[in-house]
Design an enzyme around this catalytic site. Structure first.
Site, short mmCIF file in Angstrom:
data_model
loop_
_atom_site.label_atom_id
_atom_site.label_comp_id
_atom_site.label_asym_id
_atom_site.label_seq_id
_atom_site.Cartn_x
_atom_site.Cartn_y
_atom_site.Cartn_z
N LYS A 1 10.05 127.37 -70.60
CA LYS A 1 10.25 126.07 -71.34
C LYS A 1 8.75 125.63 -71.66
CE LYS A 1 9.81 123.32 -67.16
NZ LYS A 1 8.49 122.82 -67.53
N THR A 2 7.66 125.97 -70.73
CA THR A 2 6.25 125.33 -71.04
C THR A 2 5.97 125.97 -72.33
OG1 THR A 2 5.76 125.43 -68.87
CG2 THR A 2 4.13 125.56 -70.07
N ASP B 1 7.83 116.52 -70.52
CA ASP B 1 8.18 117.60 -69.86
C ASP B 1 8.84 117.32 -68.65
OD1 ASP B 1 8.40 120.45 -69.37
OD2 ASP B 1 6.29 120.50 -68.71
N GLU B 2 9.47 118.23 -67.91
CA GLU B 2 10.36 117.96 -66.48
C GLU B 2 10.86 116.73 -66.46
OE1 GLU B 2 10.13 120.54 -64.50
OE2 GLU B 2 8.47 121.52 -64.72
N GLN C 1 17.94 121.10 -61.64
CA GLN C 1 16.38 121.30 -61.04
C GLN C 1 15.99 119.70 -60.79
OE1 GLN C 1 13.74 124.65 -61.36
NE2 GLN C 1 14.75 124.96 -63.32
N ARG D 1 14.20 131.10 -57.35
CA ARG D 1 12.57 131.26 -57.14
C ARG D 1 12.57 133.23 -57.05
NH1 ARG D 1 11.05 128.06 -59.80
NH2 ARG D 1 13.52 127.73 -60.14
#
Length: 727
Positions: free
Chosen positions: A37-38, A217-218, A248, A619
């Site tokens: 996504k970044t 973002d986020e 998340q 993770r």
């Protein structure tokens, strides 16, 4: 789509490319874990400037940490250098930028100071001198949370959300004093811009004209106030694009509101939704478990992760006897990984609470495994643990001035600096017994005298509970070695354990309630850490030599250096702190019901814990292990535990078993019976489940409130009269 794409877009997958090129209406990018996504958001900023002709100054992109904002800027500038002129900031940094440019409208000095948490506590205490500093801290944090929800002192909803004594009046007085200083706190950096944009038409129109593109973002981590700010900033012609993952959203305790992302298409009409479901991090066998668990949540838009990496073995579920077997298993897994050519830094041990780190902090150095603790102080360096250890040190040695100074007035007992110095001077003048000096002290104020006397009485009671040490054995090994072996001999019964004395000291000193108050506001798990300290003392006898041996072991543990960032060391970390990280090998420890999730988690809280499990699972890149212990120490007592209900939500065959056989019937029952579900009982009629709790061999206990007004408990395993009905 352009006939020929610029080179910097060539590496994007179809969904990523679609998100970058989208420009009509608004856009919600649902970006799954490990989906890049970044790269998408930074590439989109560069594309808008370089290919679509937007001026850099017309673009506002916000995120939640300085590190993320810096990375966003660096990556965008690596494609298009003029991105440096775009407004790429954190939410709070943008708020400060906006307020300094519109200070007069906000009734602020242009050079205002931003108060941190400690400053806010000082201001609250100045407004209400009757409050102790911990009480003032709790008030300041409650006010900060109110601002996260966008609530003012006159908001009708304030009383429903906040139940602190006289909160509305105290909030109003705090605000009055804060405004009088001309400064702001962190909550103001979001709420004041919303207020200015709502009341000042000229500023609103000027802001809307400037920012033609707004990216967040986020977004799943945004709170209510930040959502209101986004709506206030977005003019009629603005293009709004948010990137996030509803699965998340794990910071509800900090004010994050998952509904912001779920309701985005309704609030911003014409929104397109693009899902990034290709995962570049984990094997499919890991993603399958994560997807099957989180899909049980009702509060989600839905997506399914697909791995781009082929291969990978099934994750392992280790069923273990107790926490000692758990640490031994983790050591064995780490050793096997290193022997195969891996490094210690490939490995992370994840757990729900900070207190769980202690077992690994003690076991890993003894096994030659370096570790680093992320996101928290080492266990024995935490404030509440050092407080309790100071009490024990003073009980062991009444001349310990450092320990005395730390706890004589903690929690506050009215002992001022002058009285404290007088007691210390008296103690050393009479042989160094500070406890006796405190008991005999003639302080100027009655409150100080009473406080010193009660503290001295407490210390004498703690010391009196320590039994006499066993005689030193006549051994050729030398007095030091013989003493340690004798002192550390395992107690024969619970009554002989030092843990009982530690628990008494923590409770009767007031430290438990003192730190519990901080927990209620900050979710800092201080009480869990004190419980874990009690557990650690259970290996030692309740004698003076047992206490000395325990304190000696603590000092040795303190002296052992843990790995620093950048060194080859296993990472010990809570699940909350792992967001954004990845490791080749992940061990998720403590998969017991009551620990993760907690027994009282239901509704939205249970869904958030399920999302936290999803984050923990995703993770892992190559290898994943989960551990469940049948029994675990709790406050010095061995408690039996059922497996986490989340384990029952994993379809059979998706995990490889290790150790004993796992009976998931209780966990499966916990998954079937959910708080909020409608039920019918032959004798009592219709009702609604208000709580579901594990009940050992009985499976679960279901608490139901019936339409008749009665609230009753049932064990579905033994009765067939209670049925779930569809609505």
């Amino acid at each position: 789509m352009p006939a020929r794409l610029p080179d910097y877009l060539s590496g994007l997958n179809p969904e990523q490319l679609e998100a970058v090129l989208h420009e009509s209406g608004n856009l919600l990018i649902l970006a799954g874990a490990g989906s890049g996504k970044t790269r998408v958001i930074t590439t989109k900023i560069a594309w808008l400037i370089r290919e679509r002709g937007f001026s850099p100054e017309s673009i506002l992109a916000v995120t939640f940490t300085n590190k993320a904002a810096a990375e966003m800027r660096d990556r965008a500038c690596s494609i298009e250098p003029s991105c440096a002129r775009a407004n790429l900031r954190t939410f709070h940094s943008f708020g400060a930028w906006f307020l300094r440019r519109n200070a007069a409208a906000a009734r602020l000095d242009r050079d205002f100071t931003i108060y941190d948490d400690d400053d806010s506590t000082t201001l609250a205490r100045a407004a209400f001198p009757d409050l102790s500093r911990p009480e003032a801290s709790r008030l300041a944090q409650a006010i900060a949370r109110a601002k996260d929800y966008g609530l003012r002192p006159d908001s009708p909803e304030l009383d429903r959300r906040f139940h602190e004594h006289d909160f509305r009046r105290r909030y109003a007085e705090y605000e009055s004093r804060l405004r009088a200083t001309g400064n702001v706190d962190f909550g103001d950096l979001i709420s004041l811009p919303v207020r200015v944009l709502g009341s000042e038409q000229a500023i609103r129109e000027r802001t809307h004209a400037r920012f033609r593109v707004i990216l967040v973002d986020e977004y799943q981590d945004s709170n209510v106030a930040q959502f209101e700010l986004l709506k206030a900033l977005a003019g009629p012609a603005a293009y709004v694009c948010v990137v996030g993952d509803d699965d998340q959203s794990i910071y509800r305790f900090r004010g994050a509101e998952v509904k912001n992302i779920l309701s985005f298409p309704e609030v911003f009409p014409g929104t397109a939704i693009i899902k990034l479901e290709r995962n570049y991090r984990s094997y499919q066998s890991i993603l399958d478990i994560a997807s099957r668990v989180v899909e049980r949540n009702e509060g989600r838009l839905g997506k399914t992760l697909r791995a781009t990496r082929v291969g990978g073995e099934k994750p392992v579920l280790a069923v273990l006897r107790d926490h000692d077997e758990e640490t031994a298993y983790c050591i064995r897994v780490v050793d096997a990984h290193v022997r195969k050519g891996g490094s210690f830094s490939d490995v992370a041990v994840l757990y729900r609470t900070n207190a769980q780190s202690l077992a690994f902090e003690r076991a890993f150095p003894a096994a030659g495994i370096p570790y680093r603790l992320v996101g928290a102080l080492r266990f024995y360096e935490r404030e509440e643990v050092k407080d309790a250890l100071a009490l024990l040190a003073l009980a062991s040695n009444c001349r310990d001035e450092v320990a005395f100074r730390r706890v004589v007035n903690k929690p506050p007992r009215g002992v001022g600096a002058a009285s404290l110095e007088a007691v210390v001077e008296m103690g050393f003048a009479s042989g160094g017994d500070l406890v006796a000096a405190a008991q005999a002290a003639q302080a100027k104020s009655a409150k100080a005298r009473a406080g010193l006397f009660s503290f001295a009485s407490l210390m004498k009671n703690i010391a009196a509970r320590l039994g006499p040490s066993a005689p030193e054995p006549d051994d050729d090994d030398g007095p030091g070695e013989a003493r340690s072996a004798n002192a550390a001999a395992a107690p024969k019964s619970k009554e002989d354990q030092l843990s009982g004395i530690v628990e008494y000291a923590v409770r009767e000193s007031g430290l438990l309630d003192y730190h519990k108050g901080q927990d209620e506001v900050a979710g800092s798990q201080k009480v869990s850490n004190l419980d874990e300290l009690v557990n650690a003392a259970s290996d030692y006898p309740a004698t003076r030599s047992g206490l000395s041996a325990f304190l000696e072991a603590v000092e040795l543990d303190r002296a052992m250096s843990s790995g620093e960032a950048g060194q080859d060391a296993v990472t010990l970390i809570t699940m909350h702190n792992t967001k954004g990280l990845e490791f080749r090998l992940v061990i998720i420890a403590g998969m017991e019901q009551g620990l993760f999730p907690r027994d009282d988690d239901d509704g939205e809280e249970l869904e958030e814990q399920r999302r936290l499990f999803y984050v923990a699972l995703t993770r892992a890149k190559d290898e994943l292990h989960l551990t469940y212990c049948r029994r675990r120490l709790f406050r010095g007592r061995i408690m039996d535990y059922q497996p986490s209900r989340f384990l029952a939500e994993v379809p059979k065959g998706m995990m490889r078993p290790f150790g004993g056989k796992l009976d998931l019937s209780a966990a499966e029952a916990a998954g079937k019976w959910k708080a909020g579900a409608s039920v019918y009982h032959d004798d009592h009629g219709s009702g609604r489940i208000i709580k579901v709790s594990p009940a050992g061999e009985a499976g679960v206990c279901v608490t139901v409130h019936f339409e008749t007004g009665r609230t009753l408990q049932f064990f579905p395993k033994f009765t067939g009269k209670l049925e779930i009905v569809s609505e």
